[in-house]
Motif scaffolding. Structure first.
Motif, PDB file in Angstrom:
ATOM      1  N   ARG A 128       0.822  -1.220   0.000  1.00 43.04           N
ATOM      2  CA  ARG A 128       0.000   0.000   0.000  1.00 43.04           C
ATOM      3  C   ARG A 128       0.852   1.264   0.000  1.00 43.04           C
ATOM      4  O   ARG A 128       0.374   2.337  -0.338  1.00 43.04           O
ATOM      5  CB  ARG A 128      -0.922   0.011   1.219  1.00 43.04           C
ATOM      6  N   ARG A 129       2.109   1.152   0.368  1.00 43.82           N
ATOM      7  CA  ARG A 129       3.004   2.311   0.391  1.00 43.82           C
ATOM      8  C   ARG A 129       3.523   2.669  -0.998  1.00 43.82           C
ATOM      9  O   ARG A 129       4.143   3.709  -1.175  1.00 43.82           O
ATOM     10  CB  ARG A 129       4.190   2.030   1.311  1.00 43.82           C
ATOM     11  N   VAL A 130       3.305   1.803  -1.977  1.00 40.17           N
ATOM     12  CA  VAL A 130       3.770   2.054  -3.341  1.00 40.17           C
ATOM     13  C   VAL A 130       2.840   3.064  -3.993  1.00 40.17           C
ATOM     14  O   VAL A 130       1.640   2.830  -4.116  1.00 40.17           O
ATOM     15  CB  VAL A 130       3.812   0.744  -4.162  1.00 40.17           C
ATOM     16  N   LYS A 131       3.404   4.196  -4.416  1.00 46.01           N
ATOM     17  CA  LYS A 131       2.603   5.244  -5.051  1.00 46.01           C
ATOM     18  C   LYS A 131       2.355   4.870  -6.512  1.00 46.01           C
ATOM     19  O   LYS A 131       3.229   4.384  -7.193  1.00 46.01           O
ATOM     20  CB  LYS A 131       3.335   6.571  -4.968  1.00 46.01           C
ATOM     21  N   GLY A 132       1.135   5.111  -6.972  1.00 46.57           N
ATOM     22  CA  GLY A 132       0.787   4.840  -8.362  1.00 46.57           C
ATOM     23  C   GLY A 132       0.423   3.402  -8.626  1.00 46.57           C
ATOM     24  O   GLY A 132       0.507   2.944  -9.756  1.00 46.57           O
ATOM     25  N   ALA A 133      -0.004   2.669  -7.593  1.00 51.82           N
ATOM     26  CA  ALA A 133      -0.362   1.266  -7.776  1.00 51.82           C
ATOM     27  C   ALA A 133      -1.638   0.940  -7.010  1.00 51.82           C
ATOM     28  O   ALA A 133      -1.904   1.525  -5.963  1.00 51.82           O
ATOM     29  CB  ALA A 133       0.767   0.364  -7.298  1.00 51.82           C
ATOM     30  N   SER A 134      -2.425   0.039  -7.563  1.00 58.61           N
ATOM     31  CA  SER A 134      -3.600  -0.461  -6.852  1.00 58.61           C
ATOM     32  C   SER A 134      -3.347  -1.918  -6.497  1.00 58.61           C
ATOM     33  O   SER A 134      -2.545  -2.598  -7.138  1.00 58.61           O
ATOM     34  CB  SER A 134      -4.858  -0.314  -7.704  1.00 58.61           C
ATOM     35  N   LEU A 135      -4.037  -2.395  -5.492  1.00 55.47           N
ATOM     36  CA  LEU A 135      -3.763  -3.698  -4.906  1.00 55.47           C
ATOM     37  C   LEU A 135      -4.930  -4.641  -5.145  1.00 55.47           C
ATOM     38  O   LEU A 135      -6.091  -4.260  -5.014  1.00 55.47           O
ATOM     39  CB  LEU A 135      -3.522  -3.532  -3.404  1.00 55.47           C
ATOM     40  N   GLY A 136      -4.637  -5.881  -5.520  1.00 51.89           N
ATOM     41  CA  GLY A 136      -5.658  -6.904  -5.716  1.00 51.89           C
ATOM     42  C   GLY A 136      -5.218  -8.210  -5.099  1.00 51.89           C
ATOM     43  O   GLY A 136      -4.024  -8.462  -4.913  1.00 51.89           O
ATOM     44  N   MET A 137      -6.190  -9.057  -4.770  1.00 49.24           N
ATOM     45  CA  MET A 137      -5.909 -10.367  -4.184  1.00 49.24           C
ATOM     46  C   MET A 137      -6.323 -11.444  -5.178  1.00 49.24           C
ATOM     47  O   MET A 137      -7.401 -11.376  -5.751  1.00 49.24           O
ATOM     48  CB  MET A 137      -6.697 -10.561  -2.879  1.00 49.24           C
ATOM     49  N   ALA A 138      -5.467 -12.435  -5.371  1.00 47.90           N
ATOM     50  CA  ALA A 138      -5.773 -13.540  -6.279  1.00 47.90           C
ATOM     51  C   ALA A 138      -6.543 -14.613  -5.522  1.00 47.90           C
ATOM     52  O   ALA A 138      -6.155 -15.029  -4.437  1.00 47.90           O
ATOM     53  CB  ALA A 138      -4.483 -14.123  -6.856  1.00 47.90           C
ATOM     54  N   THR A 139      -7.660 -15.027  -6.103  1.00 49.62           N
ATOM     55  CA  THR A 139      -8.462 -16.128  -5.565  1.00 49.62           C
ATOM     56  C   THR A 139      -8.866 -17.004  -6.742  1.00 49.62           C
ATOM     57  O   THR A 139      -8.544 -16.713  -7.889  1.00 49.62           O
ATOM     58  CB  THR A 139      -9.738 -15.622  -4.841  1.00 49.62           C
ATOM     59  N   GLN A 140      -9.591 -18.053  -6.453  1.00 48.21           N
ATOM     60  CA  GLN A 140     -10.118 -18.887  -7.520  1.00 48.21           C
ATOM     61  C   GLN A 140     -11.580 -19.168  -7.244  1.00 48.21           C
ATOM     62  O   GLN A 140     -12.029 -19.106  -6.106  1.00 48.21           O
ATOM     63  CB  GLN A 140      -9.330 -20.188  -7.646  1.00 48.21           C
ATOM     64  N   GLN A 141     -12.318 -19.418  -8.302  1.00 46.48           N
ATOM     65  CA  GLN A 141     -13.727 -19.765  -8.162  1.00 46.48           C
ATOM     66  C   GLN A 141     -13.839 -21.127  -7.491  1.00 46.48           C
ATOM     67  O   GLN A 141     -13.034 -22.014  -7.768  1.00 46.48           O
ATOM     68  CB  GLN A 141     -14.397 -19.821  -9.537  1.00 46.48           C
ATOM     69  N   PRO A 142     -14.831 -21.324  -6.615  1.00 48.31           N
ATOM     70  CA  PRO A 142     -14.982 -22.647  -6.006  1.00 48.31           C
ATOM     71  C   PRO A 142     -15.378 -23.674  -7.061  1.00 48.31           C
ATOM     72  O   PRO A 142     -16.051 -23.360  -8.028  1.00 48.31           O
ATOM     73  CB  PRO A 142     -16.093 -22.440  -4.968  1.00 48.31           C
ATOM     74  N   ALA A 143     -14.936 -24.897  -6.839  1.00 39.63           N
ATOM     75  CA  ALA A 143     -15.270 -25.982  -7.770  1.00 39.63           C
ATOM     76  C   ALA A 143     -16.748 -26.296  -7.673  1.00 39.63           C
ATOM     77  O   ALA A 143     -17.318 -26.369  -6.578  1.00 39.63           O
ATOM     78  CB  ALA A 143     -14.431 -27.209  -7.456  1.00 39.63           C
ATOM     79  N   GLN A 144     -17.382 -26.467  -8.832  1.00 36.55           N
ATOM     80  CA  GLN A 144     -18.791 -26.820  -8.865  1.00 36.55           C
ATOM     81  C   GLN A 144     -18.953 -28.291  -8.513  1.00 36.55           C
ATOM     82  O   GLN A 144     -18.020 -29.082  -8.617  1.00 36.55           O
ATOM     83  CB  GLN A 144     -19.363 -26.565 -10.268  1.00 36.55           C
ATOM     84  N   ALA A 145     -20.161 -28.687  -8.122  1.00 35.11           N
ATOM     85  CA  ALA A 145     -20.420 -30.102  -7.832  1.00 35.11           C
ATOM     86  C   ALA A 145     -20.191 -30.903  -9.091  1.00 35.11           C
ATOM     87  O   ALA A 145     -20.703 -30.572 -10.146  1.00 35.11           O
ATOM     88  CB  ALA A 145     -21.843 -30.282  -7.326  1.00 35.11           C
ATOM     89  N   GLY A 146     -19.379 -31.919  -9.000  1.00 33.80           N
ATOM     90  CA  GLY A 146     -19.051 -32.736 -10.168  1.00 33.80           C
ATOM     91  C   GLY A 146     -17.737 -32.375 -10.790  1.00 33.80           C
ATOM     92  O   GLY A 146     -17.175 -33.138 -11.553  1.00 33.80           O
ATOM     93  N   ASP A 147     -17.235 -31.154 -10.529  1.00 37.62           N
ATOM     94  CA  ASP A 147     -15.924 -30.758 -11.041  1.00 37.62           C
ATOM     95  C   ASP A 147     -14.861 -31.344 -10.128  1.00 37.62           C
ATOM     96  O   ASP A 147     -15.050 -31.485  -8.931  1.00 37.62           O
ATOM     97  CB  ASP A 147     -15.746 -29.233 -11.053  1.00 37.62           C
ATOM     98  N   SER A 148     -13.726 -31.671 -10.693  1.00 39.88           N
ATOM     99  CA  SER A 148     -12.615 -32.156  -9.871  1.00 39.88           C
ATOM    100  C   SER A 148     -11.546 -31.092  -9.812  1.00 39.88           C
ATOM    101  O   SER A 148     -11.333 -30.348 -10.740  1.00 39.88           O
ATOM    102  CB  SER A 148     -12.045 -33.446 -10.445  1.00 39.88           C
ATOM    103  N   LYS A 149     -10.852 -31.006  -8.680  1.00 42.76           N
ATOM    104  CA  LYS A 149      -9.805 -30.010  -8.496  1.00 42.76           C
ATOM    105  C   LYS A 149      -8.554 -30.447  -9.128  1.00 42.76           C
ATOM    106  O   LYS A 149      -8.060 -31.450  -9.081  1.00 42.76           O
ATOM    107  CB  LYS A 149      -9.567 -29.755  -7.018  1.00 42.76           C
TER     108      LYS A 149
END
Length: 149
Positions: A128-149
């Motif tokens: 957050r101390r970096v000027k001129g930058a925005s911050l984001g968090m990487a996540t993943q969509q939850p696996a649907q029923a029937g999908d395998s990880k």
């Protein structure tokens, strides 16, 4: 005139071993070439799942926090106390007041889901101390029923 052939006719044989070698070579080429098509900006981490996760623009810089606590910027290890300085050098100086505003650089934090929450906050605090930058968090969509990880 009649030609007499006293030699025994050999049956025709199709040798498929060279064909199999060529097919395996082509298969190996395609497998190896597709490995380079994947996005590999950070280390492999188990991202937490979030149902509200949204796809964002391409990250300018990816900061990865591995399960063992190591921090890296685009696969280059960095210490926590050097994080702000290193990222600011990559982002560059923000434009001066009154000048045309450039788009903010997106910093994405990829943190393993098993990592301590306090370390994630410490990394975010440094970023957050970096000027001129925005911050984001990487996540993943939850696996649907029937999908395998």
């Amino acid at each position: 005139m009649q030609i007499i052939d006293n030699e025994a006719d050999e049956p025709l044989v199709i040798n498929i071993l060279p064909m199999i070698d060529v097919i395996f070579a082509i298969l190996a080429f395609f497998i190896i070439s597709t490995l380079f098509l994947t996005r590999a900006e950070g280390f492999s981490v188990d991202l937490p799942e979030a149902e509200t996760a949204q796809s964002q623009q391409e990250a300018f810089i990816t900061v990865t926090i591995e399960g063992n606590g190591n921090i890296s910027i685009d696969k280059k290890p960095v210490a926590l106390n050097e994080l702000t300085k290193t990222v600011q050098a990559q982002v560059g100086d923000p434009p001066a007041e009154g000048l045309r505003h450039r788009t903010e650089a997106l910093l994405t934090v990829q943190a393993d889901e098993t990592i301590d929450y306090g370390q994630v906050i410490a990394v975010m605090d440094q970023l957050r101390r970096v000027k001129g930058a925005s911050l984001g968090m990487a996540t993943q969509q939850p696996a649907q029923a029937g999908d395998s990880k």
